[in-house]
Design a protein around this motif. Structure first.
Motif, PDB file in Angstrom:
ATOM      1  N   UNK A   1      31.611  -8.975  55.692  1.00 24.61           N
ATOM      2  CA  UNK A   1      31.488 -10.201  55.895  1.00 24.61           C
ATOM      3  C   UNK A   1      31.731 -11.180  54.468  1.00 24.61           C
ATOM      4  N   UNK A   2      32.027 -12.097  54.199  1.00 20.79           N
ATOM      5  CA  UNK A   2      32.178 -12.719  53.019  1.00 20.79           C
ATOM      6  C   UNK A   2      31.430 -14.157  52.790  1.00 20.79           C
ATOM      7  N   UNK A   3      30.992 -14.258  51.765  1.00 25.24           N
ATOM      8  CA  UNK A   3      30.005 -15.681  51.499  1.00 25.24           C
ATOM      9  C   UNK A   3      30.561 -16.139  50.337  1.00 25.24           C
ATOM     10  N   UNK A   4      31.079 -17.540  50.155  1.00 29.21           N
ATOM     11  CA  UNK A   4      31.560 -18.307  49.419  1.00 29.21           C
ATOM     12  C   UNK A   4      30.659 -18.554  48.701  1.00 29.21           C
ATOM     13  N   UNK A   5      30.804 -18.827  47.176  1.00 24.19           N
ATOM     14  CA  UNK A   5      29.983 -19.647  46.286  1.00 24.19           C
ATOM     15  C   UNK A   5      29.883 -21.219  46.437  1.00 24.19           C
ATOM     16  N   UNK A   6      29.139 -21.758  45.571  1.00 24.02           N
ATOM     17  CA  UNK A   6      28.847 -23.181  45.745  1.00 24.02           C
ATOM     18  C   UNK A   6      30.239 -24.056  45.809  1.00 24.02           C
ATOM     19  N   UNK A   7      30.959 -23.685  44.754  1.00 25.06           N
ATOM     20  CA  UNK A   7      32.269 -24.498  44.169  1.00 25.06           C
ATOM     21  C   UNK A   7      33.154 -24.163  45.632  1.00 25.06           C
ATOM     22  N   UNK A   8      33.454 -22.845  46.102  1.00 22.22           N
ATOM     23  CA  UNK A   8      34.224 -22.777  47.362  1.00 22.22           C
ATOM     24  C   UNK A   8      33.566 -23.248  48.522  1.00 22.22           C
ATOM     25  N   UNK A   9      32.374 -23.296  48.477  1.00 18.90           N
ATOM     26  CA  UNK A   9      31.821 -23.810  49.687  1.00 18.90           C
ATOM     27  C   UNK A   9      32.102 -25.134  49.943  1.00 18.90           C
ATOM     28  N   UNK A  10      32.108 -25.811  48.721  1.00 24.45           N
ATOM     29  CA  UNK A  10      32.481 -27.505  48.703  1.00 24.45           C
ATOM     30  C   UNK A  10      33.996 -27.681  49.121  1.00 24.45           C
ATOM     31  N   UNK A  11      34.829 -26.791  48.567  1.00 23.05           N
ATOM     32  CA  UNK A  11      36.256 -26.791  48.801  1.00 23.05           C
ATOM     33  C   UNK A  11      36.498 -26.708  50.509  1.00 23.05           C
ATOM     34  N   UNK A  12      35.788 -25.568  51.070  1.00 27.30           N
ATOM     35  CA  UNK A  12      35.715 -24.980  52.259  1.00 27.30           C
ATOM     36  C   UNK A  12      35.260 -26.330  53.237  1.00 27.30           C
ATOM     37  N   UNK A  13      34.386 -26.968  52.838  1.00 25.57           N
ATOM     38  CA  UNK A  13      33.691 -28.307  53.728  1.00 25.57           C
ATOM     39  C   UNK A  13      34.834 -29.411  53.707  1.00 25.57           C
ATOM     40  N   UNK A  14      35.545 -29.777  52.585  1.00 24.78           N
ATOM     41  CA  UNK A  14      36.546 -30.422  52.703  1.00 24.78           C
ATOM     42  C   UNK A  14      37.851 -30.055  53.440  1.00 24.78           C
ATOM     43  N   UNK A  15      38.262 -28.903  53.225  1.00 20.82           N
ATOM     44  CA  UNK A  15      39.128 -28.241  54.316  1.00 20.82           C
ATOM     45  C   UNK A  15      39.028 -28.416  55.703  1.00 20.82           C
ATOM     46  N   UNK A  16      37.657 -28.100  56.142  1.00 21.41           N
ATOM     47  CA  UNK A  16      37.508 -28.118  57.370  1.00 21.41           C
ATOM     48  C   UNK A  16      37.506 -29.639  57.933  1.00 21.41           C
ATOM     49  N   UNK A  17      36.993 -30.731  57.211  1.00 23.79           N
ATOM     50  CA  UNK A  17      37.330 -32.142  57.565  1.00 23.79           C
ATOM     51  C   UNK A  17      38.933 -32.297  57.397  1.00 23.79           C
TER      52      UNK A  17
ATOM     53  N   UNK B   1      33.529 -15.592  45.650  1.00 21.32           N
ATOM     54  CA  UNK B   1      32.857 -15.250  46.952  1.00 21.32           C
ATOM     55  C   UNK B   1      32.312 -13.606  46.628  1.00 21.32           C
ATOM     56  N   UNK B   2      31.417 -13.289  47.342  1.00 27.60           N
ATOM     57  CA  UNK B   2      30.959 -11.993  47.696  1.00 27.60           C
ATOM     58  C   UNK B   2      30.931 -11.377  48.816  1.00 27.60           C
ATOM     59  N   UNK B   3      30.887 -10.090  49.166  1.00 27.52           N
ATOM     60  CA  UNK B   3      31.245  -9.629  50.462  1.00 27.52           C
ATOM     61  C   UNK B   3      30.106  -8.473  50.729  1.00 27.52           C
ATOM     62  N   UNK B   4      29.871  -8.210  51.992  1.00 29.65           N
ATOM     63  CA  UNK B   4      28.701  -7.335  52.415  1.00 29.65           C
ATOM     64  C   UNK B   4      29.097  -6.693  53.864  1.00 29.65           C
ATOM     65  N   UNK B   5      28.650  -5.667  53.868  1.00 30.94           N
ATOM     66  CA  UNK B   5      28.916  -5.112  55.508  1.00 30.94           C
ATOM     67  C   UNK B   5      27.625  -5.190  56.296  1.00 30.94           C
ATOM     68  N   UNK B   6      27.947  -5.550  57.466  1.00 31.77           N
ATOM     69  CA  UNK B   6      26.709  -5.866  58.397  1.00 31.77           C
ATOM     70  C   UNK B   6      27.322  -5.480  59.747  1.00 31.77           C
ATOM     71  N   UNK B   7      26.546  -5.503  60.795  1.00 29.51           N
ATOM     72  CA  UNK B   7      27.040  -5.402  62.238  1.00 29.51           C
ATOM     73  C   UNK B   7      27.127  -6.812  62.899  1.00 29.51           C
TER      74      UNK B   7
END
Length: 305
Positions: free
Chosen positions: A52-68, A37-43
């Protein structure tokens, strides 16, 4: 689909099966989680600086499955934010037409939810330590619950289970209702709410959180004033706050009178006609989901098209 009360996962192999992802993939992703993941600051929506944090493709795939996986849980009805089938409309509907409405929000909610709290939340779901560790690694970043991860709204619901139960136990005898929308708490009913405020602050403090504002300054409104919940007006019936409704009404009037292309040109819009009409239709669909009386806007849109 029948909901279950607990996740109750015993091994990483079983977790792999329930997520539908290879066990080796889960282990390798968890081992290098800090590079996922990577992080950045915003309002944020309230104008405050947040990380705020953005997951990479692999972690997004895991997140999608965890949400289900989390969608299979029977979350308490009081926990509304991020839960499948629930929305700001269902959240606000619970508080419509009440004599008193109180709005609170948890201070620095995401940073205050550390990995230990997340771990304990999965532990309370009757998962074994190795499963709790892996799920916690996937759903936290820099040691806390991150804003931006797709899993954070549903995990926040798990985190609030204990607070939710204690507040429900406190309020139920007085026929007072409450809901959580992530870090926003709304309490409503026909009995005064103010006398419970100190107990709210005490409960959240014991759970590791704190509410914004002094207890004496919390936003409690009676039915003689405008009552809101997650951006919707809830006095006698559900309605969007006036700004969007007035904006849509005005745009429909101008488009009908002068034509869509002339309206866009006059207002230096960055949208072409098709894109603008899709955006307008989206706003109208939202207004209709809030209150059926707004269906008149759909008829007006048909005339313009």
């Amino acid at each position: 689909m029948k909901k279950r009360q607990f996740l109750k996962i015993n091994t990483v192999k079983e977790l792999s099966y329930q997520l539908g992802l290879p066990e080796a993939f889960l282990i390798s992703t968890a081992d290098k989680i800090d590079n996922c993941y990577r992080k950045f600051t915003d309002k944020d929506k309230k104008g405050k600086e947040r990380t705020f944090y953005i997951a990479n493709d692999n972690l997004k795939k895991v997140h999608q499955k965890i949400n289900k996986l989390l969608d299979t849980l029977d979350y308490p009805i009081n926990i509304q934010g991020g839960i499948a089938g629930r929305s700001i409309v269902t959240n606000a509907s619970i508080h419509v037409g009440k004599k008193y409405v109180a709005n609170y929000d948890i201070k620095n909610f995401f940073p205050s939810v550390n990995y230990k709290i997340v771990y304990r939340s999965f532990e309370k779901q009757k998962c074994t330590p190795e499963v709790c560790r892996m799920l916690t690694r996937f759903t936290t970043a820099d040691g806390c619950l991150p804003q931006g991860f797709a899993t954070s709204p549903k995990v926040s619901g798990l985190v609030l289970y204990s607070s939710n139960f204690r507040i429900e136990t406190l309020l139920k005898p007085y026929d007072l209702a409450h809901t959580f929308w992530i870090d926003d708490l709304t309490v409503s009913g026909n009995r005064p709410i103010k006398k419970f405020q100190k107990l709210f602050y005490k409960i959240f403090k014991q759970e590791g959180f704190s509410l914004h504002d002094d207890p004496k300054k919390a936003r409690i409104t009676d039915s003689q004033h405008r009552q809101t919940c997650t951006g919707l007006i809830i006095n006698q019936e559900l309605n969007p706050e006036k700004g969007l409704k007035d904006k849509v009404r005005k745009e429909l009037f101008l488009c009908k009178k002068f034509g869509v292309n002339n309206f866009l040109k006059e207002h230096n819009s960055p949208f072409d006609k098709d894109r603008y009409l899709r955006k307008l239709a989206g706003n109208i669909s939202f207004l209709c989901s809030v209150n059926k009386k707004n269906f008149i806007f759909k008829e007006q849109l048909k005339l313009i098209k």
